[in-house]
Structure formats: C-alpha cells, structure tokens
Scaffold this motif. Structure first.
Motif, PDB file in Angstrom:
ATOM      1  N   LEU A 163     -18.808  37.800 -30.850  1.00 54.17           N
ATOM      2  CA  LEU A 163     -19.029  36.668 -30.182  1.00 54.17           C
ATOM      3  C   LEU A 163     -20.401  36.086 -30.514  1.00 54.17           C
ATOM      4  N   GLU A 164     -21.396  37.134 -30.653  1.00 59.29           N
ATOM      5  CA  GLU A 164     -22.770  36.695 -31.088  1.00 59.29           C
ATOM      6  C   GLU A 164     -22.827  36.276 -32.482  1.00 59.29           C
ATOM      7  N   ARG A 180     -21.340  32.563 -32.393  1.00 60.63           N
ATOM      8  CA  ARG A 180     -22.194  31.822 -31.723  1.00 60.63           C
ATOM      9  C   ARG A 180     -23.264  31.303 -32.652  1.00 60.63           C
ATOM     10  N   ASP A 181     -24.103  32.054 -33.445  1.00 54.89           N
ATOM     11  CA  ASP A 181     -25.172  31.975 -34.183  1.00 54.89           C
ATOM     12  C   ASP A 181     -25.188  32.544 -35.847  1.00 54.89           C
ATOM     13  N   ARG A 220     -30.174  38.417 -28.517  1.00 56.46           N
ATOM     14  CA  ARG A 220     -30.932  37.047 -28.690  1.00 56.46           C
ATOM     15  C   ARG A 220     -32.563  37.491 -28.352  1.00 56.46           C
ATOM     16  N   ASP A 257     -15.473  36.398 -22.493  1.00 54.19           N
ATOM     17  CA  ASP A 257     -16.337  35.291 -23.122  1.00 54.19           C
ATOM     18  C   ASP A 257     -17.736  36.035 -23.243  1.00 54.19           C
ATOM     19  N   ALA A 258     -18.862  35.644 -24.024  1.00 58.97           N
ATOM     20  CA  ALA A 258     -20.068  36.348 -24.105  1.00 58.97           C
ATOM     21  C   ALA A 258     -20.734  35.955 -22.624  1.00 58.97           C
TER      22      ALA A 258
END
Lengths: 332, 334
Positions: free
Chosen positions: A15-16, A19-20, A162, A190-191
């Motif tokens: 998921l991370e 996202r990035d 993060r 979900d994250a």
C-alpha cells in the motif's frame, strides 16, 4: 479481514509503495522469491525490478546505499534477512544514519526503514534468534519499533515508512504466521497509520503492571488469562522502544505499585533496565511502589541455543511469566 | 574527447588559483592550531590539484562526497574560505555542521556536498546510493566520491564498487593514494602497487595516474564524468599524490618517514607541477603569481577575522536536529 502479522507487513509495504513512488524495497532475496519469509511476495511483479530488487549478500552496503538513496530523494525500505545478520551494518546505522541530521545541523536527513525479523523460539539457534533491540534503542537519532500483532504491524510500518528519520522496524518472526486471535487480528484493507512513540495499555488491571513488546506480549497475555480470577493485571505494549513513551508506563505503575518487565533479550543492560530506571527515577512512581521491580528475561548466555530443551529453558514464556507475576503480586 | 587546448588552460588556471588558495588556507590552519586557536586540523597539502581538477567537471546539480582531506574539492564545488574558517572555529554559522563536527568534516546541502564522518570508507556507499536514487528518479546527475588509499582496505570500499558495477551507476570513485594510512604504508595495507587494478574485479573501468600529470588527470576525469553521464557506469581513478604534511595536527610524520623520503616527496608536489605547466605556457608569471598571493592572503585574513568574530553555538541548541521537528521540511535535495 483477519490477517497474520506477516500478511500485514506485506500489505503495508504494498500500500505504501502504491501511494508513494519514491519508496523502494530491497535486500537479499526480496525480488522474485519475495523474501525468505515472503514479506515482499509479488511486490517485484507489481512494481518492477527497479523499485523492488535483490542486493548482494552484504549488509553494510544494503544500509549504506539506503542512506545514500535517502539523501538522494528516495524512501528506501531495506530488508535485513535476519536481525542476526545486521551487525556488519552497525557502523552505517550508528555512525552514519543516526548522526546525519545532527552532524549536518539539520541540513541532511535520512528517511529510511530497516525491516528485520528478530527474536527466538523458532529453532534458529544462536544465529537466527537474536534480540538486537537495545543496540539500536541506545542510539539517539534512530527510532526502534516492534509490533505485537497484525493490526499494529500494518499501522506502525506505514508510520515508519512515512517518518522523516531512520527507523529500525523489528518483526517478531516467531509470531509471523500465528493464527491465535491475539495476533491474527482484524485488519482494515486500506492503509492506516499508528503513531510512533506511543505505548498502549492493551489490558487494564489494578494489581500488577506487566510491560513488554513484540512476541512476549502474547505470552504475557496468556499468563494473565491463567491468573484472571486471582490477580488483576495491566499489560502495556511499548510498541516503540525509542523514543520511549514513559508516561504510559509511569501512570500505570503509580496505579498498581508493582511492575514486571518481560523481554526475550538477556537481562544485563537489557531494555528492562531502562524501564526500571525510569520507574525508579520518577519520585511519584518510585514512592508508589509496593514491591521491587521485577525483570524476566533470557539467561546470560550469548544467544538462544538450538536444542528444543535448551531453547525452552532460554525463552521466557507464559508459565514463567505466571510465576513472576505471582511472586510480584504477593511480595511483602 | 579531450577539451580544446584553450578550454583546458582556462580550467587549469582556475584550479591553480583555487589550489593555491587551499594550500595557503591549509598552512594558515596549522598556524592557528599551533597558536592554540583550535585543537585540530587535517591537512590536504599535496592533494589539492587532482581534487580541484576532478571536481571542476561537476555541475552545480552534481554531487560531491568528500572526505577529510577534501578542502580543495569543497572549495572547487563552491564553499568559501570563510565557510572553512567557520567550520574550523566551530561557530554557529559553520555551514558544514553548525559547530558539531571536528574540522575538515565538510558538508553543504545547498551545494550538494554530502556531510561526512570520521569513519573511513562509509561515504563510498552513500555516493553509490545517491547515484542509484538520482538515476531512478530520472535526474541526469553524477556523483564524485573522494577517499584515501587506506579506505580501500575497508569492506565498504569493495561493497561500494560492487554495487555500483552491478547497476552501472554514475559514480566516479577517486582514490587519493598518498602511500600512507596515518603511518601504515601501502605495502603493509595491500599486496598490489596499483589500486586502480581493483576496479577490474568489479567490472568497472580503472585508471592510475600520477598527481603531477595535470593534463592526464583532466583527460581521465572528463572521460569518467562523461561515461557516468552517458550511463556507461562507474570509474575508479587512482591519483598518486604526496602527503606533504603529517596525517593530522596530532601526528608527527618524521617519526616514521625519513628526511630523505620527505624531501623527495616535496619534489612531486602537484601544485608545483601545475604552476610549471602554466608558467611554460605563459599563463602564470612572477607578476600574476605575486598578485594572486596577495589576493589570497587578504581574502584569508578577512575570512579568518569574520569567522573568529562570529558567534559560537548556543549551548541551548545542543538537543536540536537529532530528529526532524514535526512540521518542518525534510530538507533533502531531490
């Protein structure tokens, strides 16, 4: 959905990464094989071999290059296959990653995560069982995080990724695939994040405070189930060993007056010593103690021996914790 | 491939000015240490010219990963004598570390000069990681990393060359071989004479040069930077230089090097070689050199006075910058 701790680690990474795009994952065998424990299973297929890749069998370069990548604008999430093999990278972690922000007066930072499976109880012998947390918890500039179950693993790993500073993320491999409800938790698909630097009271109680982290919490919890009718036990999961949330510990001990610290690392200069010192140094907590602080830890041997009989003698477990809690609860 | 003669001369004249400035700065720091104005200095005397020439091929967006003898390299990348003096006096305004690090531990985020430690060879892996990151992010940037011959005994040297070779990263590794790791000779460090030969074991190009061969250094540095920029991978450049001063102000090299050896060493000073090179071509003469010396001396005096008079770090700031303060910028160039 219910997940194992290992699945939660995997999903947090996936998921991370989605996202990035600055996040890269690398280490020994993390590519096509998906890691020896499968924490990175399928990630190379999904994100390609520039964002997920195998490295040479050389831990100093895994961490040293991660530091450079962080300086160069990526967010590296490096895997050290077993915590036992992190020692060649000690220099890069302690002399370099931990000091970069301080020594550059805040002009360079190292946002990276080193994930590594750690701990005993897996028939791993002296070199696949070590607890390495205090080597790094001692070092200002680092953060050290240990989840206890799938729910905390996913949220804490997302926060670690993060975080703008280097985080050592220790995964208790003994409970990677455990299906007990204490570890095999309901996890949102979900994250989400859980804050670093917060301890959590996972069970409230009035007579004794038990303080632990990682795989030992399951043992502590089993012990409190055994003693449920007899002693009211409060359990604290530290979650982050640096920075320590001492307030949660102190408040609990002020209430119960009795503190037991449990870890599978050996006792001398172990994390329990720091907890004992925090309790002793705080006047309100010290004066509320009704009994001496107790530490339950592995014996003073270099690491967990291989033989089942010896390993069982080495590891703290629910049975030993029950005895320690009783001794503490009835001390006068 | 090579620069036009006129461009090469312009480059070398610029490097002569910076190198002579670095030499005078270095000499002044020794005087200040002896005068008790600071406890410590690491010297780069004898190393300046190769550092300067190689660094001169970097663009402002390229990365310099220095070590503790890199005074001339950091000056070439844009730091000033005032910056070096602020660092020496450990003042609050020291751009390298705000007074946190010992002298000669350079860094400047804005100029893409990466903060280094005292630990030998760790920075090679940082250089490789930076090159890896910048390549993945699509930037057309290269990284030059400097280190000494002693660093090539460390595992991190080998791990760095290996990783850079595997990924064909845009890194130029520069070994300033002065024959000594403090007092340990090259013969005691390794069984080979030519450190550049180690490149072959990692599938990368290596070249060994004499520090007085200013044209050769410029040629090979340009080639290495071009190869890096064009995705052809890393290069290991070995430059054999004299160590004209002791390892540091805490060392006395007369204890382990003979007078004969030290006087011979002085004859292969790359700075003198560069001066001869420019004199023969009429770029430098007695008049230009006298004017340059005067300019350097007055600049150094001003830098020293400014640095010495500037404030020391506030003790109340000792706990700052251990972690990033919440809400502030991560501050990494990307």
């Amino acid at each position: 959905m219910q997940q194992t701790l290992l699945e939660a680690v995997h999903d947090a990474l996936e998921l991370e990464m989605a996202r990035d795009t600055r996040i890269v994952v690398f280490g020994e065998d993390v590519g096509k094989k998906g890691g020896v424990f499968l924490a990175t299973h399928g990630l190379q297929e999904r994100f390609g071999n520039t964002r997920v890749f195998n490295t040479p069998l050389a831990e100093s370069s895994i961490v040293g290059c991660a530091i450079g990548m962080a300086l160069g604008g990526l967010i590296p999430v490096a895997e050290i296959q077993f915590a036992d093999f992190i020692h060649p990278a000690f220099n890069q972690i302690v002399s370099e990653a931990a000091r970069m922000r301080y020594r550059s007066n805040g002009t360079f930072g190292v946002p990276m995560v080193i994930r590594t499976p750690y701990g005993g109880g897996v028939h791993g012998g002296l070199h696949h069982s070590q607890s390495i947390e205090v080597f790094y918890a001692h070092v200002p500039g680092l953060k050290v995080v240990v989840p206890r179950d799938s729910y905390t693993a996913k949220g804490l790993l997302a926060s670690a990724i993060r975080d703008p500073d280097p985080v050592i993320f220790l995964e208790p491999k003994k409970i990677y695939r455990a299906k007990d409800p204490f570890i095999y938790k309901e996890v949102c698909k979900d994250a989400y994040t859980l804050p670093l630097g917060n301890a959590e009271v996972i069970q409230e109680g009035a007579d004794v405070t038990v303080i632990a982290y990682g795989a030992m919490l399951f043992e502590c919890w089993k012990a409190t189930q055994t003693l449920a009718k007899e002693i009211s036990i409060e359990i604290i999961d530290l979650q982050t060993l640096r920075p320590l949330d001492a307030t949660t510990v102190l408040q609990s001990v002020q209430k119960t007056g009795r503190a037991l610290v449990v870890h599978e690392d050996n006792m001398f200069c172990g994390y329990g010593a720091e907890i004992a010192a925090e309790i002793s140094e705080d006047p309100d907590t010290f004066t509320s103690l009704a009994a001496p602080i107790v530490r339950l830890a592995a014996p003073e041997v270099p690491a967990a021996p291989y033989s089942k009989a010896l390993e069982e003698a080495f590891m703290p477990n629910a049975e030993k914790i029950v005895r320690a809690i009783k001794e503490l609860a009835y001390w006068k | 491939m090579s620069e036009k003669d006129a461009d090469l001369l312009t480059r070398l004249e610029r490097i002569f000015r910076i190198s002579l400035g670095a030499r005078r700065l270095d000499e002044r720091l020794w005087v200040l240490v002896r005068a008790g104005k600071g406890p410590f200095i690491i010297s780069g005397q004898g190393h300046e010219v190769p550092q300067g020439i190689i660094t001169s091929f970097l663009q402002p967006t390229d990365w310099l990963v220095p070590y503790y003898r890199s005074t001339c390299a950091v000056l070439t990348k844009g730091m000033t004598p005032t910056d070096v003096m602020l660092h020496f006096f450990a003042r609050a305004g020291d751009p390298s570390s705000g007074g946190r690090q010992m002298p000669s531990h350079f860094g400047d985020a804005e100029k893409r000069i990466v903060s280094g430690s005292s630990v030998i060879a760790t920075q090679l892996l940082h250089a490789v990681g930076i090159a890896h990151a910048r390549t993945l992010l699509g930037a057309q940037e290269i990284v030059v990393v400097f280190f000494g011959d002693g660093a090539t005994s460390e595992g991190d040297f080998h791990e760095a060359l290996n990783w850079a070779g595997i990924h064909k990263l845009p890194v130029v590794f520069v070994c300033e071989n002065n024959g000594y790791a403090i007092s340990v000779t090259q013969r005691e460090q390794m069984a080979i004479r030519n450190i550049a030969n180690r490149a072959r074991g990692y599938g990368i190009y290596g070249v060994s040069l004499d520090g007085t061969d200013v044209e050769g250094i410029a040629h090979e540095a340009q080639k290495a930077c071009k190869r890096a920029r064009e995705g052809e991978g890393p290069t290991l450049i070995e430059v054999r230089v004299p160590r004209l001063a002791a390892h540091s102000s805490d060392d006395d090299q007369r204890k382990y090097r003979s007078d004969h050896e030290l006087s011979k060493e002085a004859l292969r000073d790359p700075l003198a070689a560069l001066e001869r090179f420019l004199r023969v071509r009429g770029i430098v003469n007695d008049a230009t050199e006298a004017a340059l010396e005067q300019e350097i001396a007055s600049g150094l005096l001003a830098a020293e006075q400014e640095a010495e008079q500037s404030p020391t770090p506030d003790p109340a700031t000792i706990g700052e910058n251990v972690y990033l303060k919440e809400g502030s910028d991560a501050a990494n160039a990307s």
